[in-house]
Scaffold this active site. Structure first.
Site, PDB file in Angstrom:
ATOM      1  N   ASP A   1     -10.989   0.205  13.838  1.00 20.65           N
ATOM      2  CA  ASP A   1     -11.767   0.137  12.593  1.00 20.65           C
ATOM      3  C   ASP A   1     -13.139   0.788  12.725  1.00 20.65           C
ATOM      4  O   ASP A   1     -14.053   0.488  11.946  1.00 20.65           O
ATOM      5  CB  ASP A   1     -11.907  -1.315  12.094  1.00 20.65           C
ATOM      6  CG  ASP A   1     -10.558  -1.953  11.778  1.00 20.65           C
ATOM      7  OD1 ASP A   1      -9.674  -1.235  11.267  1.00 20.65           O
ATOM      8  OD2 ASP A   1     -10.389  -3.147  12.053  1.00 20.65           O
TER       9      ASP A   1
ATOM     10  N   ALA B   1      -9.014  -3.082  -5.035  1.00 20.15           N
ATOM     11  CA  ALA B   1      -9.588  -2.083  -4.115  1.00 20.15           C
ATOM     12  C   ALA B   1      -8.514  -1.261  -3.376  1.00 20.15           C
ATOM     13  O   ALA B   1      -8.396  -0.059  -3.599  1.00 20.15           O
ATOM     14  CB  ALA B   1     -10.516  -2.778  -3.125  1.00 20.15           C
ATOM     15  N   GLU B   2      -7.736  -1.903  -2.528  1.00 24.56           N
ATOM     16  CA  GLU B   2      -6.854  -1.127  -1.630  1.00 24.56           C
ATOM     17  C   GLU B   2      -5.927  -0.166  -2.355  1.00 24.56           C
ATOM     18  O   GLU B   2      -5.801   1.005  -1.973  1.00 24.56           O
ATOM     19  CB  GLU B   2      -5.998  -2.079  -0.780  1.00 24.56           C
ATOM     20  CG  GLU B   2      -6.802  -2.923   0.166  1.00 24.56           C
ATOM     21  CD  GLU B   2      -5.920  -3.747   1.094  1.00 24.56           C
ATOM     22  OE1 GLU B   2      -5.014  -3.187   1.723  1.00 24.56           O
ATOM     23  OE2 GLU B   2      -6.138  -4.966   1.183  1.00 24.56           O
TER      24      GLU B   2
ATOM     25  N   HIS C   1      -8.368  -0.883   5.456  1.00 22.47           N
ATOM     26  CA  HIS C   1      -8.723  -2.181   6.047  1.00 22.47           C
ATOM     27  C   HIS C   1      -9.247  -3.093   4.937  1.00 22.47           C
ATOM     28  O   HIS C   1     -10.079  -2.668   4.133  1.00 22.47           O
ATOM     29  CB  HIS C   1      -9.778  -1.995   7.141  1.00 22.47           C
ATOM     30  CG  HIS C   1     -10.112  -3.290   7.811  1.00 22.47           C
ATOM     31  ND1 HIS C   1      -9.282  -3.861   8.750  1.00 22.47           N
ATOM     32  CD2 HIS C   1     -11.149  -4.140   7.643  1.00 22.47           C
ATOM     33  CE1 HIS C   1      -9.797  -5.016   9.129  1.00 22.47           C
ATOM     34  NE2 HIS C   1     -10.936  -5.212   8.479  1.00 22.47           N
TER      35      HIS C   1
ATOM     36  N   ILE D   1      -2.317  -1.097  17.429  1.00 25.46           N
ATOM     37  CA  ILE D   1      -3.489  -0.249  17.713  1.00 25.46           C
ATOM     38  C   ILE D   1      -3.038   0.963  18.519  1.00 25.46           C
ATOM     39  O   ILE D   1      -2.284   0.839  19.487  1.00 25.46           O
ATOM     40  CB  ILE D   1      -4.581  -1.076  18.436  1.00 25.46           C
ATOM     41  CG1 ILE D   1      -5.145  -2.107  17.443  1.00 25.46           C
ATOM     42  CG2 ILE D   1      -5.683  -0.180  18.976  1.00 25.46           C
ATOM     43  CD1 ILE D   1      -6.169  -3.052  18.013  1.00 25.46           C
TER      44      ILE D   1
ATOM     45  N   ASN E   1      -6.830   4.939   7.713  1.00 25.96           N
ATOM     46  CA  ASN E   1      -6.424   3.533   7.740  1.00 25.96           C
ATOM     47  C   ASN E   1      -7.065   2.820   6.560  1.00 25.96           C
ATOM     48  O   ASN E   1      -8.198   3.133   6.178  1.00 25.96           O
ATOM     49  CB  ASN E   1      -6.898   2.874   9.040  1.00 25.96           C
ATOM     50  CG  ASN E   1      -6.505   1.407   9.120  1.00 25.96           C
ATOM     51  OD1 ASN E   1      -5.359   1.042   8.849  1.00 25.96           O
ATOM     52  ND2 ASN E   1      -7.443   0.554   9.481  1.00 25.96           N
TER      53      ASN E   1
ATOM     54  N   ASN F   1       0.833  -1.215   0.000  1.00 22.19           N
ATOM     55  CA  ASN F   1       0.000   0.000   0.000  1.00 22.19           C
ATOM     56  C   ASN F   1       0.863   1.260   0.000  1.00 22.19           C
ATOM     57  O   ASN F   1       0.509   2.252  -0.638  1.00 22.19           O
ATOM     58  CB  ASN F   1      -0.971  -0.013   1.184  1.00 22.19           C
ATOM     59  CG  ASN F   1      -2.196  -0.854   0.884  1.00 22.19           C
ATOM     60  OD1 ASN F   1      -3.048  -0.456   0.093  1.00 22.19           O
ATOM     61  ND2 ASN F   1      -2.266  -2.036   1.485  1.00 22.19           N
TER      62      ASN F   1
HETATM   63  C1  GAR Z   1      -3.217  -4.788   3.745  1.00 24.28           C
HETATM   64  O1  GAR Z   1      -4.094  -5.728   3.188  1.00 24.28           O
HETATM   65  C2  GAR Z   1      -3.952  -3.887   4.708  1.00 24.28           C
HETATM   66  O2  GAR Z   1      -5.253  -3.576   4.301  1.00 24.28           O
HETATM   67  C3  GAR Z   1      -3.984  -4.751   5.935  1.00 24.28           C
HETATM   68  O3  GAR Z   1      -2.707  -5.363   5.970  1.00 24.28           O
HETATM   69  C4  GAR Z   1      -2.187  -5.475   4.650  1.00 24.28           C
HETATM   70  C5  GAR Z   1      -0.836  -4.811   4.601  1.00 24.28           C
HETATM   71  O4  GAR Z   1      -0.211  -5.030   3.372  1.00 24.28           O
HETATM   72  N1  GAR Z   1      -4.265  -3.967   7.107  1.00 24.28           N
HETATM   73  C6  GAR Z   1      -4.989  -4.424   8.127  1.00 24.28           C
HETATM   74  O5  GAR Z   1      -5.426  -5.554   8.178  1.00 24.28           O
HETATM   75  C7  GAR Z   1      -5.231  -3.415   9.230  1.00 24.28           C
HETATM   76  N2  GAR Z   1      -6.277  -3.856  10.105  1.00 24.28           N
HETATM   77  P1  GAR Z   1       0.975  -4.078   2.847  1.00 24.28           P
HETATM   78  O6  GAR Z   1       2.029  -4.006   3.955  1.00 24.28           O
HETATM   79  O7  GAR Z   1       1.482  -4.829   1.640  1.00 24.28           O
HETATM   80  O8  GAR Z   1       0.400  -2.733   2.509  1.00 24.28           O
END
Ligand code: GAR
Length: 202
Positions: free
Chosen positions: A155, A184-185, A114, A97, A112, A18
């Protein structure tokens, strides 16, 4: 157009895909009202730190173990944020958290991402791959991602953007995680950072 940019810090714990999406969106001009000025990791081995270095973004590592307490850990993060005059904090896979003291201090200044459609599969214990395991165990046919403001409820803050993603026959948690990230993300998070940054500098 306003030339002033919101100063953005990205907090990470792991792979940092991300973070990479944000770096790429900034390079592509999708994020033009904000500038990623700092990366903070709570894990010295986070690959996200390499991504920051490759993009020439300064980073700091703050380890809870070394700080000794949650309060000292958050104080160290606040010190780094203040030193860098940060306007907007983005939790991008940040697996810690934050206390109410911290979230109140940065009211509507923390985002954030999620990996589910909140209020499904969220809150304490729902992070990373566990979220997708829970979605598959429930048998939902649609999941997705949410970008929200962070408050004292894990969240639980105001939702900014959401996008649905289909669950497919034969999905494993890993396959579903990748689809949710890609569809999505990695799109929602840059869009939300631009939206909120534009409001900050307007
Ligand atoms: C992502 O899928 C993010 O949405 C999730 O962890 C992953 C991190 O990936 N976050 C959560 O679950 C927070 N509650 P990344 O380090 O490759 O961005």
């Amino acid at each position: 157009m306003n030339a002033k940019k919101a100063r953005v810090a990205v907090l990470v714990s792991g792979g940092g895909t991300n973070l990479q999406a944000l770096i790429d969106a900034q390079a592509a001009g999708i994020i033009c009202s904000g500038e990623i000025c700092l990366v903070i990791a709570n894990n010295a081995n986070a690959y996200a730190l390499t991504r920051a270095a490759n993009a020439g973004i300064p980073s700091v590592t703050v380890l809870k173990k070394e700080c000794g307490s949650q309060a000292a850990f958050e104080q160290a993060i606040i010190a780094a944020l203040e030193e860098n005059a940060i306007d907007l904090i983005v939790l991008a896979g940040f697996m810690s958290i934050l206390s109410e003291d911290f979230t109140r201090r940065y009211d509507h200044r923390i985002l954030n991402v999620h990996p589910s459609l909140i209020p499904s599969f969220c809150g304490q214990g729902f992070y990373g791959l566990h979220v997708h395991e829970a979605a598959l165990a429930k048998g939902v046919k649609v999941t997705g991602a949410t970008v929200h403001f962070v408050n004292e409820i894990p969240d639980g803050g105001e939702i900014i953007l959401q996008k649905a993603v289909e669950v497919q026959e034969g999905d494993t948690p890993e396959i579903l995680q990748k689809r949710v990230m890609e569809q999505a993300e990695w799109k929602l998070l840059p869009a939300a950072v631009e939206m909120v940054s534009a409001k900050i500098v307007q």
